[in-house]
Design an enzyme around this catalytic site. Structure first.
Site, mmCIF file in Angstrom:
data_model
loop_
_atom_site.group_PDB
_atom_site.id
_atom_site.type_symbol
_atom_site.label_atom_id
_atom_site.label_comp_id
_atom_site.label_asym_id
_atom_site.label_seq_id
_atom_site.Cartn_x
_atom_site.Cartn_y
_atom_site.Cartn_z
ATOM 1 C CG ASP A 38 -5.086 4.977 -9.482
ATOM 2 O OD1 ASP A 38 -5.497 5.399 -10.650
ATOM 3 O OD2 ASP A 38 -6.037 4.536 -8.683
ATOM 4 C CD GLU A 39 -5.295 1.029 -6.527
ATOM 5 O OE1 GLU A 39 -6.173 0.895 -7.315
ATOM 6 O OE2 GLU A 39 -5.669 0.859 -5.245
ATOM 7 C CB VAL A 40 1.102 1.550 -12.415
ATOM 8 C CG1 VAL A 40 1.335 1.289 -13.993
ATOM 9 C CG2 VAL A 40 0.447 2.857 -12.662
#
Length: 467
Positions: free
Chosen positions: A142-144
């Site tokens: 997530d949230e790269v």
């Protein structure tokens, strides 16, 4: 029946193993069917990965005990190891800094380097070695943030038809393939936020849907039910066989939140129940109730686990019963030993009987009254503001009659809060290692208690100067 996993975010204030042993039967009684264990820096990595261990990391023996307690309670365990974004706990170290996507930023892994995949595989292998009979393994993703902004990515993106979405999918596919190759009986799970905006065609062509199950997360009280139903349909058309949901029971209403607003999290579960009712039964694998302890590796602590247990209880029971009624609320109160549980405010009268309930009581007292009582004495007390201002304190000037008006109140307040803090310290020692207690105290107690201590000391010094 769909699965209900309780997420333990161990990257901050990780509870002692003995405390978790007490909590697991409670989770089972409330309706949990498994645990989603996000180890981060609390896993006992060895060899070249030993540097990832925090000083308070669990020992292999503690983790094996925890996993066997979970098995005894009939709880599935799903480990979570970040493999793309939120890699700060790895990439902050000098040894691994060369694997950053953006040189200056430790959050995302460079997907172009073979060494990146080797690192992820080494982490997964060590975690796998401590676990038995796993059905799922969560690989994060997530949230790269800043993906595509590294030098190698910029060059890659200049080539025809290459996009940040394809770059993201290629790394997820590489990690999932690696896991499937070594552990064919284990299904990888990924957070879905990096996938949501990708076209059906790109997703289908990537081969990712055949390899992973997406976990759709949303922690709000209005999650756009219709939008979620459509997203599930899109994922099915792309080839994903099953999806998971992720709600939150804590750690989603403010990075430095100290108390859990149960009503917010209950409404979040009820929204997800609506999505479940409108989705094909065979597509839903389960739901993870997330309990974030930090927003990321470098953030402050949000609500401690014992503080959020009433919220977790309400949320689990709502999901298990398909809604929340007076009868369900009574059941929660009985299990927690908490009559008159408040859902819409922070104040629930009386002490519960669940493990760590005294931590909740004392944290509530401090969160509500410590700062306000100190501010009242220093900023709204007429003797303090009128006759013992910072100017007076610096020069040790005080009228003797003011001592009689101000000193007893200051000393009484300091003694009272010192005793409360001592009680909290003792209660927290049953639950947390010392470093977690120190961090929570420094953030939430010391700034206010220190002000109080300083005014007591300044009064003493001013009296001595007068004499």
């Amino acid at each position: 029946m769909w699965r209900r996993l309780v997420h333990l975010d161990l990257k901050g204030a990780a509870p002692r193993a003995q405390y978790l042993e007490q909590v697991l039967p409670l989770l089972r009684a409330l309706g949990a069917t498994g645990l989603l264990l996000e180890y981060e820096d609390t896993f006992p990595y060895t060899g070249p990965l030993e540097v990832l261990q925090a000083p308070h990391a669990y020992s292999p023996e503690e983790l094996q005990a925890l996993l066997s307690w979970a098995r005894a309670q009939g709880l599935d365990v799903v480990p979570l190891v970040q493999s793309f974004g939120h890699m700060e706990f790895v990439l902050k170290h000098r040894q691994f800094a060369h694997l950053r996507e953006v040189k200056e930023l430790p959050n995302a892994l460079n997907p172009h380097k073979e060494e990146s995949l080797a690192l992820v595989k080494a982490m997964i292998d060590q975690v796998m070695a401590l676990h038995q009979d796993l059905q799922w393994f969560h690989i994060g993703c997530d949230e790269v943030y800043y993906l595509g902004e590294g030098e190698e990515s910029k060059q890659w993106l200049q080539q025809q038809n290459n996009t940040p979405q394809k770059l993201c999918l290629s790394h997820i596919k590489a990690v999932a393939t690696c896991l499937a190759w070594s552990y064919p009986m284990v299904t990888p799970i990924v957070w879905d936020d990096m996938l949501r905006g990708i076209s059906e065609e790109t997703l289908a062509e990537s081969g990712v849907p055949q390899l992973v199950q997406p976990m759709i997360w949303d922690y709000a009280t209005d999650i756009n039910v219709e939008g979620k139903v459509q997203l599930i349909e899109k994922y099915r058309r792309c080839g994903f066989s099953k999806v998971w949901f992720a709600s939150a029971f804590k750690g989603a209403t403010g990075a430095n939140q100290s108390l859990t607003l149960i009503g917010h999290h209950l409404r979040n579960q009820l929204e997800w129940l609506q999505v479940a009712q409108r989705s094909p039964a065979d597509v839903l694998e389960g739901i993870a109730l997330t309990g974030w302890q930090r927003y990321d590796h470098f953030a402050v602590l949000c609500e401690l686990l014992p503080v959020a247990i009433p919220s977790l209880a309400v949320c689990l029971q709502a999901l298990k019963n398909g809604g929340f009624s007076e009868k369900v609320k009574e059941n929660v109160e009985n299990i927690l030993g908490m009559p008159n549980l408040e859902i819409e405010t922070f104040m629930s009268p009386g002490l519960g009987t669940f493990p760590g309930s005294s931590v909740l009581t004392l944290v509530t007292q401090i969160s509500f009254h410590l700062k306000s009582s100190v501010d009242e004495l220093l900023e709204r007390n007429r003797y303090s503001t009128g006759w013992f201002s910072p100017y007076h304190r610096k020069r040790k000037i005080i009228h003797p009659i003011i001592v009689h008006h101000l000193q007893p109140d200051a000393v009484r307040l300091f003694s009272k809060w010192s005793a409360v803090v001592q009680d909290l310290q003792a209660a927290m020692e049953q639950v947390f290692p010392r470093c977690a207690i120190e961090e929570w105290m420094e953030e939430n107690v010391h700034p206010h208690l220190q002000k109080l201590q300083e005014v007591v000391e300044d009064l003493d010094e001013a009296i001595r100067a007068q004499n």
